[in-house]
Design an enzyme around this catalytic site. Structure first.
Site, short mmCIF file in Angstrom:
data_model
loop_
_atom_site.label_atom_id
_atom_site.label_comp_id
_atom_site.label_asym_id
_atom_site.label_seq_id
_atom_site.Cartn_x
_atom_site.Cartn_y
_atom_site.Cartn_z
N SER A 145 1.06 -1.22 -0.29
CA SER A 145 0.12 0.11 0.43
C SER A 145 0.94 1.22 -0.62
O SER A 145 2.35 1.16 0.17
CB SER A 145 -0.61 -0.36 0.76
OG SER A 145 -1.54 1.39 1.33
N GLU A 178 -0.17 4.16 1.67
CA GLU A 178 -0.17 4.24 2.93
C GLU A 178 1.75 3.96 3.80
O GLU A 178 2.06 4.19 4.36
CB GLU A 178 -0.77 3.67 3.58
CG GLU A 178 -2.34 4.23 3.25
CD GLU A 178 -2.82 5.87 4.33
OE1 GLU A 178 -1.94 5.13 5.36
OE2 GLU A 178 -2.57 5.59 3.33
N TYR A 211 -1.56 0.00 11.06
CA TYR A 211 -2.07 -0.61 9.49
C TYR A 211 -0.77 -0.51 8.15
O TYR A 211 -0.47 -1.33 7.74
CB TYR A 211 -3.40 0.23 8.97
CG TYR A 211 -3.21 0.00 7.28
CD1 TYR A 211 -4.08 -0.77 7.04
CD2 TYR A 211 -2.62 0.50 6.58
CE1 TYR A 211 -3.96 -1.60 5.51
CE2 TYR A 211 -2.69 0.24 4.75
CZ TYR A 211 -3.85 -0.68 4.39
OH TYR A 211 -3.92 -1.71 2.92
P1 NAP Z 1 -11.58 -4.26 1.60
O1 NAP Z 1 -12.46 -4.43 1.08
O2 NAP Z 1 -11.27 -4.30 3.35
O3 NAP Z 1 -11.19 -6.25 1.72
C1 NAP Z 1 -10.87 -7.22 2.35
C2 NAP Z 1 -11.16 -8.48 3.04
O4 NAP Z 1 -10.18 -9.24 3.63
C3 NAP Z 1 -12.61 -9.09 2.72
O5 NAP Z 1 -12.67 -10.45 2.48
C4 NAP Z 1 -11.79 -9.22 4.54
O6 NAP Z 1 -13.52 -10.26 4.32
C5 NAP Z 1 -10.79 -9.96 4.79
N1 NAP Z 1 -9.94 -10.35 5.42
C6 NAP Z 1 -10.36 -9.51 6.74
N2 NAP Z 1 -9.83 -10.23 7.59
C7 NAP Z 1 -9.80 -11.31 7.07
C8 NAP Z 1 -9.09 -12.51 8.65
N3 NAP Z 1 -8.52 -12.50 9.17
N4 NAP Z 1 -9.08 -13.23 7.58
C9 NAP Z 1 -9.88 -13.72 5.80
N5 NAP Z 1 -10.18 -12.31 6.12
C10 NAP Z 1 -10.16 -11.89 6.01
O7 NAP Z 1 -10.16 -4.19 0.93
P2 NAP Z 1 -9.53 -3.59 -0.48
O8 NAP Z 1 -9.79 -2.36 -0.40
O9 NAP Z 1 -10.65 -4.78 -1.23
O10 NAP Z 1 -8.47 -3.59 -0.46
C11 NAP Z 1 -7.73 -5.69 -0.36
C12 NAP Z 1 -6.77 -4.94 0.00
O11 NAP Z 1 -5.29 -4.39 -0.56
C13 NAP Z 1 -6.38 -5.49 0.98
O12 NAP Z 1 -4.84 -5.68 2.06
C14 NAP Z 1 -6.06 -3.64 0.96
O13 NAP Z 1 -4.81 -3.17 2.75
C15 NAP Z 1 -5.37 -3.35 0.21
N6 NAP Z 1 -4.61 -1.81 0.01
C16 NAP Z 1 -5.79 -1.33 -0.30
C17 NAP Z 1 -5.73 -0.31 -1.14
C18 NAP Z 1 -6.91 0.05 -1.80
O14 NAP Z 1 -7.16 1.34 -1.99
N7 NAP Z 1 -8.65 -0.40 -1.87
C19 NAP Z 1 -4.57 0.25 -1.29
C20 NAP Z 1 -3.77 -0.16 -1.49
C21 NAP Z 1 -3.76 -1.53 -0.66
P3 NAP Z 1 -14.64 -9.43 4.42
O15 NAP Z 1 -15.71 -9.17 3.72
O16 NAP Z 1 -14.92 -10.84 6.11
O17 NAP Z 1 -14.59 -8.33 6.25
O1 F7E Z 2 -8.92 8.16 4.35
C1 F7E Z 2 -9.78 11.71 5.57
C2 F7E Z 2 -8.29 10.04 6.63
O2 F7E Z 2 -10.21 5.57 5.15
C3 F7E Z 2 -8.34 8.85 2.93
C4 F7E Z 2 -7.58 2.16 2.58
O3 F7E Z 2 -8.18 0.91 1.29
O4 F7E Z 2 -5.85 3.69 0.67
C5 F7E Z 2 -7.42 3.56 1.96
O5 F7E Z 2 -6.68 4.41 2.71
C6 F7E Z 2 -7.74 10.07 3.53
C7 F7E Z 2 -7.27 10.33 5.15
O6 F7E Z 2 -8.70 5.90 2.87
C8 F7E Z 2 -12.48 11.20 6.61
O7 F7E Z 2 -8.01 11.69 6.91
C9 F7E Z 2 -11.57 12.56 6.61
O8 F7E Z 2 -5.82 11.15 5.12
O9 F7E Z 2 -11.04 7.14 2.76
P1 F7E Z 2 -9.24 6.73 3.89
P2 F7E Z 2 -6.40 5.75 3.26
O10 F7E Z 2 -6.54 5.93 4.23
O11 F7E Z 2 -6.37 6.43 2.62
C10 F7E Z 2 -4.85 2.98 1.54
C11 F7E Z 2 -4.47 3.25 0.08
C12 F7E Z 2 -4.88 1.87 1.89
O12 F7E Z 2 -3.85 0.90 1.68
C13 F7E Z 2 -6.11 1.39 2.64
O13 F7E Z 2 -6.29 0.22 2.83
O14 F7E Z 2 -9.40 11.04 4.23
N1 F7E Z 2 -10.84 11.59 5.62
N2 F7E Z 2 -12.71 12.36 6.77
C14 F7E Z 2 -11.53 10.53 6.66
N3 F7E Z 2 -11.72 9.21 5.77
C15 F7E Z 2 -12.84 8.23 6.73
N4 F7E Z 2 -12.39 7.19 6.21
N5 F7E Z 2 -13.70 9.04 7.25
C16 F7E Z 2 -13.95 10.40 7.21
O15 F7E Z 2 -14.79 10.66 7.91
#
Ligand code: NAP
Ligand code: F7E
Length: 350
Positions: free
Chosen positions: A132, A134, A155
């Site tokens: 990520s 992050e 995270y």
């Molecule tokens: P998501 O929608 O939160 O999906 C997470 C998945 O992990 C869900 O299927 C969840 O199951 C499963 N999971 C969580 N804890 C588990 C456990 N203990 N055992 C088995 N399965 C478990 O995340 P996403 O946005 O699709 O992201 C996919 C991956 O890419 C994650 O690793 C995330 O950290 C990473 N990532 C995401 C982004 C982004 O912007 N979306 C960017 C960079 C990296 P449930 O449905 O049961 O909750």
């Molecule tokens: O926050 C700000 C918050 O929770 C984005 C995950 O998929 O992307 C995701 O992480 C920004 C942050 O995503 C609210 O402070 C303001 O600066 O949508 P977010 P994230 O933290 O960037 C990365 C790449 C991952 O890997 C992660 O798994 O938005 N923000 N107000 C807020 N965020 C939330 N959630 N809720 C608010 O009310």
């Protein structure tokens, strides 16, 4: 058409559902890991379900949890996948401050459990780690594959550990293991408490008169927001390369939360300033201020480039909320939201 077999962890999540669609289209046999819960969690992949009583389905689901290494080994032995896409994680940054140990165990050690199971079973499979942006934290943009990490949350620290253990298993044991360093990617299937989905849904609800205010935290944070279906294609491309390597996947543009608000609210003819209220509970003890990814290596070596940029993404997400049928909307005012599950203790780190 491919005759490969893939195992996808996190198949019920946003990315897992799009990746399953992509792999099935390519002819893969797709196995998905699903953790057991008291109610079904398969809403994002229900449209892919085929009745196993009628024919052998191309999508097969198995119960399993990242906490359970022996189960993961047993499944790998049984499935014998060619490719493992490890997407499962506790993926919410704000929640990771409340549950740091759990996040470390699932998001960090979960990767080790999978890699160790691959090593112990001796399977010649390829492995994708969902790393990520992050991990870059406060390191100034643009961020690329050699940019130093500075994780700013439990995270991000867990993902940084998982990144390095993936590289270590590649170097130490010759496993074809890659890190996709994906910047934020969103879609109508995004979890409801991530900021883009929260904003898009609120814009539609306010336009319909179902809600008056939206409570948010830091509006100044800047993110490189792309479109999730395009990003899962990059994951697949990484595993098709003969040499395992790590790749940044991003749009190369950045917008603030405030910009995203403007894009969604203007799309439904609203002025967001009349509807948004600040709630400090959505602030994080330490924030990531500015992310812009440089994905030129992915363009060069994988032939991957994004086509949907943030303004179009905001429209896609808002339109999906506007068009969502009433039965699927639920009554969010009575469902546990980020705010209703935050306790006084959760706020103590600041
Ligand atoms: P998501 O929608 O939160 O999906 C997470 C998945 O992990 C869900 O299927 C969840 O199951 C499963 N999971 C969580 N804890 C588990 C456990 N203990 N055992 C088995 N399965 C478990 O995340 P996403 O946005 O699709 O992201 C996919 C991956 O890419 C994650 O690793 C995330 O950290 C990473 N990532 C995401 C982004 C982004 O912007 N979306 C960017 C960079 C990296 P449930 O449905 O049961 O909750
Ligand atoms: O926050 C700000 C918050 O929770 C984005 C995950 O998929 O992307 C995701 O992480 C920004 C942050 O995503 C609210 O402070 C303001 O600066 O949508 P977010 P994230 O933290 O960037 C990365 C790449 C991952 O890997 C992660 O798994 O938005 N923000 N107000 C807020 N965020 C939330 N959630 N809720 C608010 O009310």
């Amino acid at each position: 058409m491919s005759h490969k077999t893939a195992l996808v962890t996190g198949i019920t999540g946003q990315d897992g559902s799009y990746l399953a669609e992509l792999l099935l289209e390519k002819g893969y046999l797709v196995h998905g890991l699903v953790r057991r819960s008291s109610s079904f969690s398969t809403g994002r992949i229900d449209h892919l379900y085929q009745d196993p009583h009628e024919r052998a389905p191309a999508l097969r689901l198995h119960y399993g949890d990242l906490a359970d290494g022996s189960r993961i080994s047993t499944l790998l032995e049984a499935i014998q996948p060619d490719e493992v896409y490890h997407l499962a994680a506790q993926s919410h940054v704000r929640v990771s401050f409340d549950e740091p140990e759990f996040t470390g165990s699932t998001t960090g050690l979960g990767t080790t459990r999978l890699l160790e199971a691959i090593r112990m079973t001796g399977l010649p499979c390829r492995f994708y780690q969902a790393s990520s942006s992050e991990m870059y934290g406060t390191t100034p943009p643009p961020q690329h594959e050699s940019t130093p990490f500075h994780p700013r949350s439990p995270y991000a620290a867990a993902k940084t550990y998982a990144y390095w253990i993936t590289r270590n298993y590649r170097e130490a044991y010759g496993i074809h293991a890659v890190n996709g360093i994906l910047f934020n990617h969103e879609s109508p299937r995004r979890g409801e408490t991530f900021v883009t989905r929260k904003i898009a849904r609120a814009a539609a609800r306010i336009a319909r008169g179902e809600q008056q205010f939206l409570h948010l935290g830091n509006l100044e944070a800047r993110r490189d927001w792309g479109y999730a279906p395009e990003y899962v294609d990059a994951m697949w491309r990484m595993l098709q390369r003969e040499e395992p390597d790590d790749y940044v996947v991003a749009t190369g543009t950045s917008y603030s939360v405030r910009d995203f608000l403007t894009l969604c609210f203007e799309h439904v003819g609203l002025d967001w300033e009349r509807h948004v209220r600040f709630d400090e509970r959505y602030l994080r003890p330490s924030e990531v201020p500015d992310l812009i990814g440089d994905s030129s290596k992915a363009a060069r070596e994988l032939g991957w480039t994004p086509t949907v940029l943030t303004p179009e993404l905001a429209q896609i997400m808002t339109d999906a909320e506007v068009e969502s049928p009433p039965a699927l909307r639920g009554d969010v005012s009575t469902r546990p939201q980020e705010d209703s599950i935050l306790t006084a203790q959760d706020q103590s780190p600041r």
